[in-house]
Motif scaffolding. Structure first.
Motif, mmCIF file in Angstrom:
data_model
loop_
_atom_site.group_PDB
_atom_site.id
_atom_site.type_symbol
_atom_site.label_atom_id
_atom_site.label_comp_id
_atom_site.label_asym_id
_atom_site.label_seq_id
_atom_site.Cartn_x
_atom_site.Cartn_y
_atom_site.Cartn_z
ATOM 1 N N GLY A 28 0.849 -1.188 0.000
ATOM 2 C CA GLY A 28 0.000 0.000 0.000
ATOM 3 C C GLY A 28 0.884 1.236 0.000
ATOM 4 N N ILE A 29 0.264 2.398 0.211
ATOM 5 C CA ILE A 29 1.053 3.627 0.344
ATOM 6 C C ILE A 29 0.964 4.107 1.784
ATOM 7 C CG2 ILE A 29 0.825 4.286 -2.069
ATOM 8 C CD1 ILE A 29 -1.106 6.541 -1.091
ATOM 9 N N SER A 30 1.981 4.815 2.200
ATOM 10 C CA SER A 30 2.073 5.250 3.593
ATOM 11 C C SER A 30 1.041 6.333 3.923
ATOM 12 C CB SER A 30 3.472 5.779 3.876
ATOM 13 O OG SER A 30 3.682 7.007 3.211
ATOM 14 N N ASP A 31 0.833 6.495 5.209
ATOM 15 C CA ASP A 31 -0.032 7.566 5.697
ATOM 16 C C ASP A 31 0.500 8.913 5.226
ATOM 17 O OD1 ASP A 31 -2.127 8.701 7.439
ATOM 18 O OD2 ASP A 31 -0.414 9.363 8.646
ATOM 19 N N ARG A 91 -10.701 4.859 0.759
ATOM 20 C CA ARG A 91 -10.194 3.963 1.812
ATOM 21 C C ARG A 91 -8.689 4.117 1.982
ATOM 22 N NH1 ARG A 91 -13.264 -1.848 1.600
ATOM 23 N NH2 ARG A 91 -15.358 -1.014 1.909
ATOM 24 N N VAL A 92 -8.005 4.507 0.915
ATOM 25 C CA VAL A 92 -6.562 4.748 1.021
ATOM 26 C C VAL A 92 -6.301 5.900 1.983
ATOM 27 C CG1 VAL A 92 -4.482 5.447 -0.248
ATOM 28 C CG2 VAL A 92 -6.058 3.785 -1.251
ATOM 29 N N GLY A 98 -4.678 -0.581 6.377
ATOM 30 C CA GLY A 98 -5.672 -1.640 6.542
ATOM 31 C C GLY A 98 -6.454 -1.837 5.265
ATOM 32 N N ASP A 99 -7.716 -1.395 5.267
ATOM 33 C CA ASP A 99 -8.595 -1.577 4.110
ATOM 34 C C ASP A 99 -8.132 -0.817 2.869
ATOM 35 O OD1 ASP A 99 -10.279 -3.242 5.526
ATOM 36 O OD2 ASP A 99 -11.700 -1.653 6.046
ATOM 37 N N GLY A 100 -7.166 0.075 3.012
ATOM 38 C CA GLY A 100 -6.663 0.840 1.876
ATOM 39 C C GLY A 100 -5.467 0.205 1.176
#
Length: 130
Positions: A28-31, A91-92, A98-100
């Protein structure tokens, strides 16, 4: 301020990886990355079964601010994508770890894993951006 779960590994291009075992990683991609991009409006993910090399552009995220390429963190085969992001790309933003999540990859080259950094080093690398 951005956060990064300690159990994840990160790339310098802001992707994260979670080890699922048997050479499979969720990506995924970071916060930090999602915050910089802003509200997600569209995500173009690779097809399952796509072979990628480390560093390949393999997905595109579009937000209200910009479009950004997502890079394959390692050489391997995409085995699953998060189809839920078609209808709910936001969601990302709301749950990047999580869901993202974006896709899962089965890695081919274990040495690619040496290029990742831990959460503490990732947060230190982005400290000047915040």
């Amino acid at each position: 301020m951005s956060y990064a779960p300690s159990e994840l590994k990160f790339t310098h291009t802001h992707e994260w990886l979670r080890d699922e075992g048997d050479g499979i990683y969720t990506v995924g991609i970071s916060d930090h990355a999602q915050a910089l991009l802003g509200d997600m409006v569209f995500i173009d993910l690779p097809d399952s079964g796509t072979a990628v090399d480390a560093g390949d552009e393999c997905a595109v995220i579009e937000s209200v601010k910009a479009a950004s390429d997502i890079y394959a963190p390692c050489t391997g085969t995409i085995i699953s994508i998060n189809d839920d992001l078609d209808a709910t790309p936001e969601r990302v933003n709301s749950d990047p770890y999580g869901d993202g999540w974006l896709f899962q990859i089965r890695i081919d080259v274990d040495e690619d894993l040496d290029e990742f950094i831990d959460a503490e080093d990732y947060l230190a690398s982005i400290a000047d951006d915040e």
